[in-house]
Design an enzyme around this catalytic site. Sequence first.
Site, short mmCIF file in Angstrom:
data_model
loop_
_atom_site.label_atom_id
_atom_site.label_comp_id
_atom_site.label_asym_id
_atom_site.label_seq_id
_atom_site.Cartn_x
_atom_site.Cartn_y
_atom_site.Cartn_z
N CYS A 191 15.17 44.52 17.63
CA CYS A 191 15.37 45.50 18.57
C CYS A 191 14.13 46.59 18.01
O CYS A 191 13.77 47.39 19.39
CB CYS A 191 16.99 45.91 18.27
SG CYS A 191 17.28 46.93 16.61
N GLU A 243 24.57 49.86 21.43
CA GLU A 243 23.19 49.66 20.34
C GLU A 243 22.63 48.70 21.12
O GLU A 243 22.79 47.04 21.15
CB GLU A 243 23.60 48.92 19.63
CG GLU A 243 24.02 49.55 18.07
CD GLU A 243 23.64 50.68 17.51
OE1 GLU A 243 22.54 50.73 18.24
OE2 GLU A 243 24.00 51.89 17.34
P1 NAD Z 1 23.25 38.19 23.12
O1 NAD Z 1 23.16 37.09 24.34
O2 NAD Z 1 23.41 37.33 21.73
O3 NAD Z 1 24.47 38.54 23.03
C1 NAD Z 1 24.94 39.94 22.90
C2 NAD Z 1 26.10 39.50 23.22
O4 NAD Z 1 26.60 39.88 23.76
C3 NAD Z 1 26.73 38.08 22.61
O5 NAD Z 1 28.09 37.98 21.61
C4 NAD Z 1 26.73 37.23 23.96
O6 NAD Z 1 28.23 36.67 23.88
C5 NAD Z 1 27.29 39.04 24.77
N1 NAD Z 1 27.21 38.43 26.43
C6 NAD Z 1 25.75 38.01 26.31
N2 NAD Z 1 26.09 38.02 28.04
C7 NAD Z 1 27.24 38.29 28.32
C8 NAD Z 1 28.10 38.36 29.54
N3 NAD Z 1 27.81 38.56 30.76
N4 NAD Z 1 29.45 38.86 29.25
C9 NAD Z 1 30.30 39.17 28.45
N5 NAD Z 1 29.37 39.05 26.87
C10 NAD Z 1 28.30 38.47 27.25
O7 NAD Z 1 21.84 39.05 22.49
P2 NAD Z 1 21.08 39.54 23.53
O8 NAD Z 1 21.62 40.16 24.78
O9 NAD Z 1 19.55 38.42 24.23
O10 NAD Z 1 20.33 40.58 22.74
C11 NAD Z 1 19.37 41.14 22.26
C12 NAD Z 1 19.12 42.10 22.86
O11 NAD Z 1 19.79 43.73 21.74
C13 NAD Z 1 17.81 43.06 22.74
O12 NAD Z 1 17.03 43.54 23.61
C14 NAD Z 1 17.62 43.18 21.14
O13 NAD Z 1 16.72 44.83 21.70
C15 NAD Z 1 18.82 44.00 21.64
N6 NAD Z 1 19.15 44.70 19.80
C16 NAD Z 1 19.47 45.66 19.79
C17 NAD Z 1 20.53 46.62 18.53
C18 NAD Z 1 20.38 47.51 18.43
O14 NAD Z 1 21.12 48.37 17.02
N7 NAD Z 1 20.31 48.53 18.83
C19 NAD Z 1 20.26 45.70 18.00
C20 NAD Z 1 19.53 44.15 17.27
C21 NAD Z 1 19.52 43.84 19.71
#
Ligand code: NAD
Length: 516
Positions: free
Chosen positions: A257, A223
């Site tokens: 998102c 997602e």
């Molecule tokens: P985040 O930084 O919380 O990362 C998400 C998860 O990935 C965390 O649990 C984190 O620990 C893990 N993570 C981060 N870097 C990692 C790595 N290098 N290796 C392994 N795991 C890792 O969240 P984010 O990525 O900043 O989230 C924001 C993004 O999520 C936006 O692009 C948003 O659009 C998207 N999003 C999508 C949805 C959906 O339902 N499609 C919902 C919410 C957010």
Amino acid sequence: MTTEAVIDMLPVSVKNPAEVVATLRKNFYSNKTKSLKFRKTQLKNLIKFFEDNEDELCEALYKDLRKPKTESILCEIQFTLNEVKNLLWNLDEYAKTEYPEKGMVNMLDGVEIHKDPYGVVLVIGSWNYPLNIALNPMAGAIAAGNCVVLKPSEKAPATAELIAKLLPNYLNTDCYQVLCGGVPETTEILKQKFDYIFYTGSTAVGKIIYEAAHKHLTPVTLELGGKSPVYIDNTADMEIAAKRILWGKCVNAGQTCVAPDYILCTKEVQEKFLIYAEQAIKEFFGNSVKASPDFARIINDYHFNRLVRLLKDAKIAIGGHTDPTDRFICPTIVIDVLPGEPLMQEEIFGPILPIVNVTNVQDAIRFINEGEKPLALYIFSKNSKDTKLILDNTSSGGAAVNDVILHIAVESLPFGGVGSSGIGSYHGKQSFDTFVHKKSVLKKNFATVPEKIQALKYPPYTSKKLMLMQNAIEKRKGLSLSFLPQLLFFLLGIVLTVGAYFLWLYINHDGIFKSD
Ligand code: NAD
């Protein structure tokens, strides 16, 4: 307390991911989670988790994001609760074996679809809706009969800590475990073999997750995010359009998102939109957005600075005020934005709304199709021909006409991305279907007649056998045996009615009960 200090308190250090996964796998094979009664108990306990802890959960969300209580209740707690209730109330229906249509060849066989849980599922959540995005997919995995490892986002530490502390009081810890931590811990967790991975977060990290999953050929749902466009034309009710778009951009301070990322419209539409947008912001937050209790803050300094950088050299039409002391960014509308500008190069994920001018609907379609496939697409128009034109000629995870975001709240609509905005979907029944493997089962018996027919397939092959087999298996349009049970009942009904009639005649005229 700093983010790092909170993370240090989280239980990741005392839990070894390899041991956790091994224990859960062993417990999965004990068949505990396969019992529907057990699953229902867990879902009921999850409901209780929300009901018992609403205030504490809202406080944690406030600490992490200064999330307004209304948004915490509606978008995190109530939203997830409804999804859990839907799974609970429909579990018997969702989980039951399906008996699909069968052809002539399998007339005497059992043809079934079984809903097999995958096994041990990893759910990785993101920080923007840290409760909903962790527990909503987890509920689907539980309903489907899996064991689950949940890894909430470390960037919303208060919520992650609370989930890790409270959830074991509600869910069976033999089958469901919370592991906390940041990138190093998640990297370690990802080395384990899972049977399914459900990830929510950025597209960049989504690629890392996909790579880790492919080593074990683990199926995934990703997602992800992207730039969700809004097209407005001159037939739209501009006052309503501005209110709906601004609400979507301001809820959770734009850190959603499916938030509208940018607007595509003509200069003429832009002028009208700006008037109503300014009005809407005033109506929502009064004279000072900063003083309003209804506007969240940016999650951390990294994202605050990133957003401030995006505003550098921007032509600001509305807003623009920022304050690093509490990571406040005012709802800001930027005009005369060109496709190559930084604002158009990444998902904004904050309360900044750029407007890119297009000349007409075709121009908007071309612009959208030149970018990556978005998670959501929004159209504000009363022109149904142009609305259809956009929907038919673009690809996006989902879409809404004359509103934003709310398509994801329709339980019967699967929610997910396409292309770089994601793989797979969930919500409603799809949350159950995502976490089961649909196992095809063919059941035969050893009866003589079917075996005689089947023997045609055994060597030695002959042209006569081939002809008979081809005739038997050839696909014919409209030929289906799904009507057979109804037909049999119908025939049986006729036989019984006719039989009853003759019995009546027999009894009343010259039957054995008539004495001379
Ligand atoms: P985040 O930084 O919380 O990362 C998400 C998860 O990935 C965390 O649990 C984190 O620990 C893990 N993570 C981060 N870097 C990692 C790595 N290098 N290796 C392994 N795991 C890792 O969240 P984010 O990525 O900043 O989230 C924001 C993004 O999520 C936006 O692009 C948003 O659009 C998207 N999003 C999508 C949805 C959906 O339902 N499609 C919902 C919410 C957010």
